[in-house]
Design a protein around this motif. Structure first.
Motif, short mmCIF file in Angstrom:
data_model
loop_
_atom_site.label_atom_id
_atom_site.label_comp_id
_atom_site.label_asym_id
_atom_site.label_seq_id
_atom_site.Cartn_x
_atom_site.Cartn_y
_atom_site.Cartn_z
N SER A 19 34.62 39.43 5.30
CA SER A 19 34.60 40.36 6.44
C SER A 19 34.61 41.81 5.97
O SER A 19 33.96 42.67 6.56
CB SER A 19 35.80 40.08 7.35
OG SER A 19 37.01 40.25 6.64
N GLN A 20 35.33 42.09 4.88
CA GLN A 20 35.33 43.45 4.33
C GLN A 20 33.96 43.81 3.76
O GLN A 20 33.49 44.94 3.90
CB GLN A 20 36.39 43.57 3.24
CG GLN A 20 37.82 43.56 3.76
CD GLN A 20 38.83 43.58 2.63
OE1 GLN A 20 38.76 42.77 1.69
NE2 GLN A 20 39.77 44.50 2.70
N MET A 21 33.31 42.83 3.13
CA MET A 21 31.96 43.07 2.60
C MET A 21 30.98 43.36 3.72
O MET A 21 30.09 44.21 3.58
CB MET A 21 31.50 41.87 1.78
CG MET A 21 32.27 41.68 0.48
SD MET A 21 31.62 40.30 -0.50
CE MET A 21 32.82 40.26 -1.84
N ASP A 69 38.98 51.29 -7.93
CA ASP A 69 39.30 50.11 -8.73
C ASP A 69 39.81 48.97 -7.86
O ASP A 69 40.57 49.16 -6.91
CB ASP A 69 40.36 50.45 -9.79
CG ASP A 69 39.83 51.38 -10.86
OD1 ASP A 69 38.59 51.46 -10.99
OD2 ASP A 69 40.64 52.02 -11.55
N ALA A 70 39.40 47.76 -8.22
CA ALA A 70 39.77 46.57 -7.45
C ALA A 70 41.24 46.24 -7.66
O ALA A 70 41.71 46.13 -8.80
CB ALA A 70 38.90 45.39 -7.87
N GLU A 71 41.97 46.12 -6.58
CA GLU A 71 43.37 45.70 -6.64
C GLU A 71 43.52 44.23 -6.25
O GLU A 71 44.47 43.57 -6.66
CB GLU A 71 44.22 46.57 -5.71
CG GLU A 71 44.23 48.04 -6.13
CD GLU A 71 45.09 48.89 -5.21
OE1 GLU A 71 45.62 48.33 -4.22
OE2 GLU A 71 45.22 50.10 -5.47
N CYS A 72 42.61 43.74 -5.45
CA CYS A 72 42.60 42.32 -5.07
C CYS A 72 41.16 41.97 -4.67
O CYS A 72 40.30 42.85 -4.57
CB CYS A 72 43.56 42.05 -3.92
SG CYS A 72 43.21 43.02 -2.44
N GLU A 73 40.90 40.70 -4.46
CA GLU A 73 39.56 40.27 -4.08
C GLU A 73 39.20 40.80 -2.68
O GLU A 73 40.04 40.88 -1.80
CB GLU A 73 39.46 38.75 -4.09
CG GLU A 73 39.42 38.16 -5.50
CD GLU A 73 38.97 36.71 -5.48
OE1 GLU A 73 38.85 36.13 -4.37
OE2 GLU A 73 38.74 36.16 -6.57
#
Length: 345
Positions: A160-162, A152-156
């Motif tokens: 660079s992570q993508m 689950d997403a906690e922040c955007e």
């Protein structure tokens, strides 16, 4: 100088002796990691594939194959029935794990680990340009990939992570795409990894070139074409547009002679005779590769069991027409049904 020679000599003594009759294999896995294995020098390609799948915990091994580079072609399939020592000369033997037969319905796969590998295979096809899709589809697939890997997403998620998770090809990753991926990623909250992977594949299977192995060719008018072989049959593309699609049931014979690849089509209700279509490949090796790909896909997806192509006596050249297909899709499904029956019993 003497000190350096002594150091080298001592290092040679300290290194463990190489086991006789074994070779080191460097296997690039579908997720990008590298696995190193020692195999017998006389091992066949199928034995190496079994070792790799055993390491990954994959039981549905017949969907997969091994690729290697040969004469400038980086995507040549390793013959599973041939000794590896006859294919590779230099050590370490370098191969690449890949999905060879893409299932038309990923939900029918028996194991989650197989679907995980299939998702990474589709991602690699997108990254390396063999598969293309719209910005909206990129965003949708990227959101499911992040849900499967990060939860689950906690922040955007940043750009660079993508890139690190390879959610899309670097050339396609833009600010607009990043925003769309984050918006959809937030909507995936509550999905477990298995659900996210299945949602990824359910959308990926709708792409026109999903699971297609592409080969460049020319028609009788010397027009450049691309021939795609997949689970449903053979398709012809021109300038990226689908020109013709021939389901397996429509084809009666697939053959090649030197650089000429020929399809024989079953006559329709308005035709009296069979129709033949011929295409020209750049080289005999490329033509044989396309023929072999076509026959193996037909065997896997259409036949009840695998057929062994025997070596023809007095014609040693025809001995190379071996096929790397150990079990067909029907056999895989029958074995899975038998296993479920035994478990419930």
């Amino acid at each position: 100088m003497r000190e350096s020679l002594r150091r080298l000599a001592s290092e040679e003594v300290m290194q463990p002796p190489r086991r006789a009759g074994r070779r080191r294999c460097a296997v690039e896995l579908i997720d990008g990691e590298t696995l190193e294995l020692d195999v017998q020098r006389k091992a066949k390609g199928g034995e190496l594939l079994d070792l790799v799948c055993q390491h990954l915990g994959v039981d549905e091994r017949d969907y997969f194959g091994l690729q290697h580079a040969e004469r400038g072609d980086p995507r040549v399939w390793v013959d599973l029935n041939r000794r590896l020592s006859k294919t590779f000369k230099n050590s370490p033997w370098e191969v690449r794990l890949a999905v060879k037969f893409y299932p038309p319905e990923p939900a029918d796969l028996a194991e989650d680990i197989t679907r995980d590998q299939l998702m990474y295979a589709v991602r690699r096809d997108l990254i390396e340009g063999r598969l293309s899709c719209s910005l909206v589809t990129h965003a949708l697939l990227g959101s499911y990939l992040l849900q499967a890997e990060l939860g689950d997403a906690e922040c955007e998620v940043t750009g660079s992570q993508m890139l690190r998770h390879r959610v899309a090809p670097p050339r396609a990753l833009s600010k607009e795409l990043e925003e769309k991926i984050n918006d959809l990623y937030a909507m995936n909250k509550g999905q477990n990894p298995a659900e996210a992977v299945l949602n990824y594949l359910e959308n990926a299977k709708k792409l026109p070139l999903y699971g297609a192995e592409l080969h460049c060719a020319r028609d009788a008018d010397d027009v450049d074409l691309v021939i795609g072989v997949c689970a449903g049959g053979i398709s012809i593309y021109r300038d990226g547009l689908l020109m013709n699609r021939f389901p397996w049931a429509k084809l009666t014979k697939i053959s090649y002679n030197k650089k000429c690849y020929t399809l024989k089509l079953r006559p329709s209700e308005f035709d009296e005779f069979e129709t033949s279509l011929s295409f020209r490949l750049p080289a005999t090796r490329a033509c044989k590769k396309l023929w072999r790909c076509s026959v193996e896909h037909h065997m896997f997806f259409r036949r009840a069991e695998a057929v062994t192509v025997e070596k023809v006596r007095l014609f040693p050249r025809l001995g190379s027409r071996r096929l790397s297909c150990r079990r067909t899709l029907r056999q895989l499904r029958a074995d899975a049904t038998d296993q479920r029956t035994q478990i419930t019993a």
